[in-house]
Design a protein around this motif. Sequence first.
Motif, short mmCIF file in Angstrom:
data_model
loop_
_atom_site.label_atom_id
_atom_site.label_comp_id
_atom_site.label_asym_id
_atom_site.label_seq_id
_atom_site.Cartn_x
_atom_site.Cartn_y
_atom_site.Cartn_z
N LEU A 19 0.83 -1.20 0.00
CA LEU A 19 0.00 0.00 0.00
C LEU A 19 0.86 1.26 0.00
CD1 LEU A 19 -2.76 1.39 0.20
CD2 LEU A 19 -2.67 1.06 2.69
N TYR A 20 1.95 1.26 0.75
CA TYR A 20 2.82 2.44 0.82
C TYR A 20 3.41 2.77 -0.56
CZ TYR A 20 2.61 1.61 5.85
OH TYR A 20 2.18 1.41 7.13
N THR A 21 3.85 1.73 -1.28
CA THR A 21 4.40 1.95 -2.61
C THR A 21 3.35 2.52 -3.54
OG1 THR A 21 5.95 0.11 -2.30
CG2 THR A 21 5.53 0.82 -4.57
N ALA A 22 2.14 1.96 -3.47
CA ALA A 22 1.05 2.46 -4.33
C ALA A 22 0.75 3.92 -4.04
CB ALA A 22 -0.20 1.60 -4.12
N LEU A 23 0.65 4.27 -2.77
CA LEU A 23 0.34 5.66 -2.41
C LEU A 23 1.46 6.59 -2.84
CD1 LEU A 23 -1.15 5.04 1.14
CD2 LEU A 23 -2.40 5.87 -0.86
#
Length: 450
Positions: free
Chosen positions: A83-87
């Motif tokens: 999720l952090y990479t996507a955001l």
Amino acid sequence: MADAALRLTTLAEELLGTPLPVRIRAWDGSESGPPPVSGGGPDGVPVLVLRHRRALRRLLWRPGELGLARAWVAGEIDVEGDLYTALDLLTGVAWGRPKEPKEPRKAVHPVFDARLRDGARQLLKIGGLLPPPPPPPEEVRRRSGRLHTKYRDKQAISHHYDVGNDFYALVLGPSMVYSCAYWDDGLTLEEAQRDKLDLICRKLSLKEGDRLLDVGCGWGSMAIHAAREYGVQVTGVTLSREQAAFARKRIAEEGLTDRIEIRVQDYRDVRDGPYDAISSIGMAEHVGAVRYHEYAEQLFALLKPGGRLLNHQIARRPERDESSYRIDEFIDRYVFPDGELAHLGRTVGTLEEAGFEVRDVESIREHYALTLRRWVANLEADWHRATRLTTPGRARVWRLYMAASAVAFERNRIGVNQILAVKTVDSGAVGLPLRTRVWNGPGTARADSP
């Protein structure tokens, strides 16, 4: 329709003017975009999953972050992979694109305007023309009273904090501290929160018999630490009845009822000063721009001469044109209704204008990113229980909010600072040592007992 993902990827890249950095999987099973690596894991390309075309209708009726947020909260959009990479990838693309001209509205740049109209038409074909879906029930839709009156502030605080103490305990862990921890190698979350509370106590130079006012006392962690470890008398104020009930129970279990009083009270109504010290930890974000001067002046009046204030507060980056600052719609509707962030310069200036002498400012931005990642890990590790304790939508709000905030702190889009201010006496004496801090080496700055 078996090509929704390709059509959406093409549309997004046309609007953004750059390749989409994530893969899209649509409700029809189609996929498009860069290929995932290792199943979309931390070292791969995340997959943005659109579970229902209703998400597109939300964007049509409310373009921008609020439409996306509604789709996320409703479970119509998800992320597979990190999720952090996507955001980080998606916000990087969004913040890097040209902004829509603001003034005047009727004279929007014709090329920009035409591209948006064409994009809306294409989105309409893919998503279908239907009435706007109702917002998820977790959203704040009706607010009464003028901004930052005592009545409206109480409503806002209740929305954010009165969602169940058990839910917060799951996220925050045993420390029940809802603010940035103070990290060092090898520390647990509870140890880092203990160190943060102790750092504040040392900066305030607390000693036995002192009177401490803890503004926005939360679940009582600062009050308990100060009373137990430093022997002070603490008054804690909060607008949340659930927080107050939880704090009083903890205080009784610690045997500290003779040293700590917890009130459900607005800080503007505190009249029993003067206090030797005031701690305000993660509370000023709720005050609002129209009340910053009142906040500073009230705390100044409640301190005795020579008393200290420790203001621990999230800060945004300053805008070149401050009139262009806009409150994040997702945060305002789902997380902190009516919350506002000031930039560091404004907070320091406001405290000085109220009469304080600002003696120390410590930025601990990276510490908050670490803290948020631990909170997200706690939430994800017990996800099903979290959804039972509140609602699936509320749990999704918190996961997105905390993960996005962690990325924002890591990328220096927001920060957090501890400001030590003194109500300096007429003689100019403040009781601070000549060397307030000792720097032990790169990245190991520590504050001595002031």
